[in-house]
Design a protein around this motif. Structure first.
Motif, PDB file in Angstrom:
ATOM      1  N   ASP A 182      57.672  -2.716 -56.792  1.00 35.06           N
ATOM      2  CA  ASP A 182      56.502  -3.580 -56.682  1.00 35.06           C
ATOM      3  C   ASP A 182      55.322  -2.823 -56.080  1.00 35.06           C
ATOM      4  O   ASP A 182      54.182  -2.924 -56.551  1.00 35.06           O
ATOM      5  N   THR A 183      55.586  -2.045 -55.023  1.00 35.07           N
ATOM      6  CA  THR A 183      54.493  -1.326 -54.376  1.00 35.07           C
ATOM      7  C   THR A 183      53.969  -0.201 -55.247  1.00 35.07           C
ATOM      8  O   THR A 183      52.765   0.077 -55.241  1.00 35.07           O
ATOM      9  N   GLN A 184      54.849   0.440 -56.006  1.00 36.37           N
ATOM     10  CA  GLN A 184      54.364   1.504 -56.878  1.00 36.37           C
ATOM     11  C   GLN A 184      53.514   0.943 -58.009  1.00 36.37           C
ATOM     12  O   GLN A 184      52.502   1.550 -58.392  1.00 36.37           O
ATOM     13  N   LEU A 185      53.897  -0.224 -58.524  1.00 35.88           N
ATOM     14  CA  LEU A 185      53.062  -0.872 -59.534  1.00 35.88           C
ATOM     15  C   LEU A 185      51.735  -1.312 -58.912  1.00 35.88           C
ATOM     16  O   LEU A 185      50.678  -1.222 -59.550  1.00 35.88           O
ATOM     17  N   LEU A 186      51.771  -1.756 -57.674  1.00 35.02           N
ATOM     18  CA  LEU A 186      50.542  -2.088 -56.944  1.00 35.02           C
ATOM     19  C   LEU A 186      49.625  -0.867 -56.877  1.00 35.02           C
ATOM     20  O   LEU A 186      48.400  -0.981 -57.011  1.00 35.02           O
ATOM     21  N   GLY A 187      50.222   0.309 -56.705  1.00 36.78           N
ATOM     22  CA  GLY A 187      49.440   1.544 -56.697  1.00 36.78           C
ATOM     23  C   GLY A 187      48.769   1.819 -58.026  1.00 36.78           C
ATOM     24  O   GLY A 187      47.614   2.276 -58.068  1.00 36.78           O
ATOM     25  N   LEU A 188      49.481   1.539 -59.120  1.00 35.21           N
ATOM     26  CA  LEU A 188      48.877   1.747 -60.432  1.00 35.21           C
ATOM     27  C   LEU A 188      47.732   0.766 -60.665  1.00 35.21           C
ATOM     28  O   LEU A 188      46.686   1.123 -61.224  1.00 35.21           O
ATOM     29  N   VAL A 189      47.903  -0.485 -60.214  1.00 35.61           N
ATOM     30  CA  VAL A 189      46.818  -1.458 -60.289  1.00 35.61           C
ATOM     31  C   VAL A 189      45.602  -0.944 -59.510  1.00 35.61           C
ATOM     32  O   VAL A 189      44.465  -1.001 -59.993  1.00 35.61           O
ATOM     33  N   LEU A 190      45.845  -0.429 -58.318  1.00 38.42           N
ATOM     34  CA  LEU A 190      44.755   0.101 -57.493  1.00 38.42           C
ATOM     35  C   LEU A 190      44.069   1.264 -58.182  1.00 38.42           C
ATOM     36  O   LEU A 190      42.835   1.316 -58.252  1.00 38.42           O
TER      37      LEU A 190
ATOM     38  N   THR B 231      40.492   8.770 -57.210  1.00 35.17           N
ATOM     39  CA  THR B 231      41.921   8.741 -56.923  1.00 35.17           C
ATOM     40  C   THR B 231      42.194   7.862 -55.707  1.00 35.17           C
ATOM     41  O   THR B 231      41.301   7.582 -54.889  1.00 35.17           O
ATOM     42  N   ILE B 232      43.443   7.445 -55.577  1.00 30.60           N
ATOM     43  CA  ILE B 232      43.832   6.615 -54.445  1.00 30.60           C
ATOM     44  C   ILE B 232      43.649   7.384 -53.147  1.00 30.60           C
ATOM     45  O   ILE B 232      43.198   6.823 -52.136  1.00 30.60           O
ATOM     46  N   THR B 233      43.970   8.665 -53.150  1.00 29.50           N
ATOM     47  CA  THR B 233      43.796   9.477 -51.938  1.00 29.50           C
ATOM     48  C   THR B 233      42.324   9.582 -51.560  1.00 29.50           C
ATOM     49  O   THR B 233      41.967   9.481 -50.379  1.00 29.50           O
ATOM     50  N   GLU B 234      41.469   9.770 -52.534  1.00 27.38           N
ATOM     51  CA  GLU B 234      40.032   9.827 -52.251  1.00 27.38           C
ATOM     52  C   GLU B 234      39.541   8.513 -51.659  1.00 27.38           C
ATOM     53  O   GLU B 234      38.705   8.502 -50.744  1.00 27.38           O
ATOM     54  N   TYR B 235      40.075   7.414 -52.158  1.00 32.97           N
ATOM     55  CA  TYR B 235      39.682   6.097 -51.644  1.00 32.97           C
ATOM     56  C   TYR B 235      40.162   5.915 -50.207  1.00 32.97           C
ATOM     57  O   TYR B 235      39.425   5.401 -49.356  1.00 32.97           O
ATOM     58  N   LEU B 236      41.389   6.353 -49.930  1.00 30.96           N
ATOM     59  CA  LEU B 236      41.909   6.294 -48.568  1.00 30.96           C
ATOM     60  C   LEU B 236      41.077   7.172 -47.633  1.00 30.96           C
ATOM     61  O   LEU B 236      40.765   6.776 -46.501  1.00 30.96           O
ATOM     62  N   ASP B 237      40.705   8.331 -48.108  1.00 33.52           N
ATOM     63  CA  ASP B 237      39.888   9.248 -47.314  1.00 33.52           C
ATOM     64  C   ASP B 237      38.541   8.615 -46.973  1.00 33.52           C
ATOM     65  O   ASP B 237      38.075   8.659 -45.825  1.00 33.52           O
ATOM     66  N   GLU B 238      37.931   7.990 -47.985  1.00 34.74           N
ATOM     67  CA  GLU B 238      36.607   7.379 -47.827  1.00 34.74           C
ATOM     68  C   GLU B 238      36.646   6.125 -46.961  1.00 34.74           C
ATOM     69  O   GLU B 238      35.781   5.923 -46.091  1.00 34.74           O
ATOM     70  N   LYS B 239      37.648   5.273 -47.179  1.00 38.57           N
ATOM     71  CA  LYS B 239      37.667   3.965 -46.523  1.00 38.57           C
ATOM     72  C   LYS B 239      38.323   3.980 -45.146  1.00 38.57           C
ATOM     73  O   LYS B 239      37.971   3.165 -44.296  1.00 38.57           O
TER      74      LYS B 239
ATOM     75  N   ALA C  31      45.622  15.367 -43.504  1.00 37.38           N
ATOM     76  CA  ALA C  31      46.905  14.819 -43.920  1.00 37.38           C
ATOM     77  C   ALA C  31      46.994  14.943 -45.442  1.00 37.38           C
ATOM     78  O   ALA C  31      46.173  15.626 -46.063  1.00 37.38           O
ATOM     79  N   SER C  32      47.955  14.259 -46.055  1.00 35.88           N
ATOM     80  CA  SER C  32      48.088  14.316 -47.510  1.00 35.88           C
ATOM     81  C   SER C  32      48.874  13.113 -48.003  1.00 35.88           C
ATOM     82  O   SER C  32      49.539  12.415 -47.236  1.00 35.88           O
ATOM     83  N   TRP C  33      48.765  12.888 -49.323  1.00 33.75           N
ATOM     84  CA  TRP C  33      49.558  11.836 -49.975  1.00 33.75           C
ATOM     85  C   TRP C  33      50.289  12.499 -51.138  1.00 33.75           C
ATOM     86  O   TRP C  33      49.669  13.097 -52.030  1.00 33.75           O
ATOM     87  N   SER C  34      51.601  12.407 -51.143  1.00 27.14           N
ATOM     88  CA  SER C  34      52.416  13.078 -52.158  1.00 27.14           C
ATOM     89  C   SER C  34      52.257  12.423 -53.526  1.00 27.14           C
ATOM     90  O   SER C  34      52.091  11.207 -53.644  1.00 27.14           O
ATOM     91  N   LEU C  35      52.349  13.264 -54.563  1.00 21.59           N
ATOM     92  CA  LEU C  35      52.183  12.840 -55.956  1.00 21.59           C
ATOM     93  C   LEU C  35      53.469  13.048 -56.736  1.00 21.59           C
ATOM     94  O   LEU C  35      54.371  13.769 -56.299  1.00 21.59           O
ATOM     95  N   ASP C  36      53.504  12.454 -57.925  1.00 21.55           N
ATOM     96  CA  ASP C  36      54.643  12.688 -58.795  1.00 21.55           C
ATOM     97  C   ASP C  36      54.573  14.058 -59.469  1.00 21.55           C
ATOM     98  O   ASP C  36      55.593  14.673 -59.753  1.00 21.55           O
ATOM     99  N   ARG C  37      53.354  14.545 -59.710  1.00 21.23           N
ATOM    100  CA  ARG C  37      53.198  15.861 -60.353  1.00 21.23           C
ATOM    101  C   ARG C  37      51.823  16.425 -60.021  1.00 21.23           C
ATOM    102  O   ARG C  37      50.922  15.703 -59.588  1.00 21.23           O
ATOM    103  N   GLU C  38      51.676  17.709 -60.237  1.00 26.43           N
ATOM    104  CA  GLU C  38      50.455  18.407 -59.852  1.00 26.43           C
ATOM    105  C   GLU C  38      49.259  17.978 -60.692  1.00 26.43           C
ATOM    106  O   GLU C  38      48.207  17.605 -60.163  1.00 26.43           O
TER     107      GLU C  38
ATOM    108  N   GLY D   9      48.338  13.720 -61.289  1.00 25.98           N
ATOM    109  CA  GLY D   9      49.422  13.011 -60.617  1.00 25.98           C
ATOM    110  C   GLY D   9      48.998  11.647 -60.092  1.00 25.98           C
ATOM    111  O   GLY D   9      47.820  11.374 -59.870  1.00 25.98           O
ATOM    112  N   LEU D  10      49.990  10.792 -59.885  1.00 22.96           N
ATOM    113  CA  LEU D  10      49.781   9.471 -59.300  1.00 22.96           C
ATOM    114  C   LEU D  10      50.408   9.454 -57.911  1.00 22.96           C
ATOM    115  O   LEU D  10      51.533   9.937 -57.721  1.00 22.96           O
ATOM    116  N   GLU D  11      49.684   8.903 -56.949  1.00 21.42           N
ATOM    117  CA  GLU D  11      50.210   8.818 -55.589  1.00 21.42           C
ATOM    118  C   GLU D  11      51.467   7.957 -55.544  1.00 21.42           C
ATOM    119  O   GLU D  11      51.559   6.934 -56.224  1.00 21.42           O
TER     120      GLU D  11
END
Length: 368
Positions: free
Chosen positions: A213-221, A229-237, A248-255, A258-260
């Motif tokens: 559910d949370t990973q799908l929430l990430g795709l919606v975001l 990117t989600i990381t850029e949004y986290l950095d900004e907000k 810090a960092s947010w891990s991705l599925d691929r280089e 990638g999706l957070e």
């Protein structure tokens, strides 16, 4: 002797397949708080303006010297170290009352958040609502991920994902290399995995803890941000406005593209994790600036037992007694907030040890 070639063949196949899900699962042998080293990631960069807590002399701070646990009285420091803790902070009234690191870790050590990232993902959903990127939590998920219409998920809303009552089939086991949790954690194509989601029950009828559910929430975001990117949004907000002390960092599925991993995998230090708690302790306000709406914070931490919900979970936060709540991650990672006492506790560890941490944190807070 006949077994040796078979063992060597299996080892060879595992090593050759180390980049695939099952191979990575076998090779890395379950999750570890150092897993930020094995995944690609996007950076979070701290600002030049850093927020620092007040500090107090340890002999003047109200910190536990000993603790009674399971019928025995032990030194608090020894109790934490013996139960695989690597970082423990107690912050009251913006003052660090207790801060110690154990088992080879120190203030600068990076630690993987695991599912504490779920709570951060929820904060970003609140920010996206404030910014108008998402219209309402009652919107169908297929407004952002239309390919799921063909899978029978047209009734699932963003709120269902936040509440973990989507009814989407998800195998949450972390010890099954063929399960969904392993696919999302070790797999290299989250978008493809998410496109295969299927319903198991009617949405809004039952709570079922689900990283899916949370990973799908990430795709919606991600879709709502339209290029950022989600990381850029986290950095900004959050990362820069909160004056985090470290990168810090947010891990991705691929280089590439990638999706957070929004169900897990923000990699940071203990003090900076605590600032997530301070943001919510102050109802989304950071030193006069409203980072996320007060209404979102209140909604996220207020029990709701309607429509299959439970009274101990709301919008990706775990709720506890006395109005307290926490972000909680695998192996015993916690950001615990007790608003009525202006108290934040962070516990990070290699594993749980032999401690029921939610109950212990609540007991510490209530007697503080």
């Amino acid at each position: 002797m006949k077994k040796l070639p078979i063992i060597l063949s299996l080892l060879f196949l595992t090593l050759c397949c180390v980049s695939c899900k099952v191979g990575r699962f076998v090779y890395y042998n379950l999750a570890n708080i150092t897993d930020y080293k094995i995944f690609p990631s996007r950076p979070l960069v701290n600002d030049s303006i850093v927020f620092h807590y007040y500090t107090t002399e340890q002999d003047k701070a109200k910190v536990p010297k000993k603790i009674n646990y399971n019928g025995s009285e032990v030194a608090f420091d020894d109790f934490l170290a013996d139960n695989k803790t690597v970082a423990f902070l107690i912050i009251k009234n913006d003052t660090i009352q207790y801060e110690k690191y154990f088992n080879g870790y120190e203030q600068e050590s990076i630690i993987a958040s695991f599912s504490m990232a779920k709570s951060v993902t929820s904060i970003l959903i609140g920010c996206a609502l404030d910014d108008g990127f998402i219209k309402s939590v009652d919107e169908p998920v297929v407004n952002y991920v239309p390919e799921l219409k063909d899978n029978g998920l047209e009734k699932v809303t963003i709120k269902h994902l936040l509440q973990m009552s989507s009814g989407i089939k998800c195998e949450e086991s972390y010890i099954n290399p063929f399960g969904d949790a392993a696919t999302y954690y070790y797999g290299t194509d989250l978008r493809k995995a998410l496109s295969k989601m299927k319903p198991e029950r009617e949405p809004g009828t039952e709570f079922s803890y689900s990283s899916c559910d949370t990973q799908l929430l990430g795709l919606v975001l991600e879709r709502s941000l339209k290029g950022e990117t989600i990381t850029e949004y986290l950095d900004e907000k959050i990362w820069k406005p909160l004056g985090m002390e470290y990168d810090a960092s947010w891990s991705l599925d691929r280089e590439k593209n990638g999706l957070e991993k929004t169900f897990c995998c923000i990699n940071a230090r203990a003090r900076d994790f605590s600032k997530i708690g301070r943001l919510y302790l102050n109802k989304g306000n950071w030193n006069g600036k409203q980072i996320v709406s007060e209404n979102w914070v209140e909604e996220s931490t207020k029990p709701d037992t309607g429509l299959g919900n439970v009274d101990y979970y709301k919008y990706q936060w775990w709720l506890s007694s006395g109005g307290s709540y926490m972000a909680k991650g695998l192996l015993g990672q916690f950001i615990y907030v007790y608003p009525s006492k202006d108290l934040i506790i962070v516990r990070l560890g290699k594993n749980y040890g032999e401690v029921a941490w939610p109950e212990l944190l609540t007991s510490l807070a209530e007697n503080y």
